[in-house]
Enzyme design. Structure first.
Site, PDB file in Angstrom:
ATOM      1  N   ASP A  72       0.845  -1.185   0.000  1.00 17.60           N
ATOM      2  CA  ASP A  72       0.000   0.000   0.000  1.00 17.60           C
ATOM      3  C   ASP A  72       0.883   1.239   0.000  1.00 17.60           C
ATOM      4  O   ASP A  72       2.074   1.178   0.317  1.00 17.60           O
ATOM      5  CB  ASP A  72      -0.882   0.046   1.252  1.00 17.60           C
ATOM      6  CG  ASP A  72      -1.816  -1.146   1.358  1.00 17.60           C
ATOM      7  OD1 ASP A  72      -2.180  -1.710   0.309  1.00 17.60           O
ATOM      8  OD2 ASP A  72      -2.163  -1.519   2.495  1.00 17.60           O
TER       9      ASP A  72
ATOM     10  N   ASP B 187       1.267   4.300   2.172  1.00 19.17           N
ATOM     11  CA  ASP B 187       0.864   4.747   3.514  1.00 19.17           C
ATOM     12  C   ASP B 187       0.991   6.255   3.621  1.00 19.17           C
ATOM     13  O   ASP B 187       2.085   6.810   3.451  1.00 19.17           O
ATOM     14  CB  ASP B 187       1.743   4.079   4.572  1.00 19.17           C
ATOM     15  CG  ASP B 187       1.557   2.570   4.608  1.00 19.17           C
ATOM     16  OD1 ASP B 187       0.393   2.136   4.679  1.00 19.17           O
ATOM     17  OD2 ASP B 187       2.558   1.840   4.556  1.00 19.17           O
TER      18      ASP B 187
END
Length: 235
Positions: A159, A161
């Site tokens: 991901d 972040d």
């Protein structure tokens, strides 16, 4: 994972302004420790001591974690070894006096070029959307580790972040709406932070979907607690 657009790690004297050593240490801040610090002053599990020494010799930053309360002269820090395999996170306790440099989590715009080529267009659109509302995006996690180590850290399922400091309820909800609109490729994760602490933005979206009476897991710089969403938004 597609090749990243980076070649070299960021130097510790990058564009971020330094923060005074006596300043408050916030979660996700970065700090640097001199490699010459006596090993006895740095508390780390014995198997990780060589890795810590190598990390410091390469002038890589450590990440500030949640601190004990009341605050003392020893700080809870950590770093994650580079690589695309299972994460190896190392916790370090160091005296505040050993810190030579301290900065906030880096702006996403500063490390954008260290992200994969396939992410660049999406990151540019995300930065433009938040700039239009006057909100700065900061980053933490694997992208920051990749930027400062110069080694591959992002995996196929990684991901992006994000850390977003919001001034009030209106900016928080506007930021949440932008995150939801840009949440796909790459998948966005991270936290929205108000004075009362930080919450995972995806949890906030889920709780708000169930009504204003729900509760959130709120992470301050020293504690974790449950808080009503209305009370958190009012901080």
């Amino acid at each position: 994972m597609a090749d990243a657009a980076w070649q070299h790690p960021l130097p510790p004297w990058s564009t971020m302004p330094d923060v005074h050593r006596g300043a408050r240490m916030r979660r996700h801040d970065l700090v640097w420790i001199e490699a010459s610090t006596p090993p006895a002053q740095l508390q780390v599990a014995a198997p990780w001591r060589p890795a810590l020494q190598a990390w410091l010799l390469q002038r890589r930053p450590l990440v500030v974690g949640r601190q004990p309360e009341p605050a003392g002269e020893r700080l809870r820090l950590g770093f994650t070894l580079p690589g695309r395999g299972p994460r190896s996170r190392v916790e370090v306790h160091a005296p505040r006096a050993a810190i030579t440099r301290h900065t906030p989590a880096p702006p996403l715009s500063d490390i954008q070029t260290h992200a994969p080529v396939a992410w660049q267009a999406a990151i540019a659109a995300l930065l433009a959307a938040f700039a239009a509302q006057g909100t700065q995006l900061r980053a933490y996690g694997s992208l920051v580790n990749q930027a400062y180590s110069g080694e591959a850290c992002l995996r196929e399922d990684s991901d992006l972040d994000l850390l977003i400091d919001c001034r009030d309820r209106a900016e928080t909800l506007a930021s949440l709406a932008l995150l939801q609109a840009h949440a796909a490729a790459p998948r966005l994760d991270g936290e929205l932070r108000l004075a009362g602490g930080a919450v995972a933005w995806r949890e906030l979206a889920r709780v708000l979907g169930g009504g204003p009476q729900g509760e959130l897991l709120v992470r301050s710089d020293t504690a974790v607690q449950r808080m009503g969403v209305a009370a958190w938004l009012a901080t």
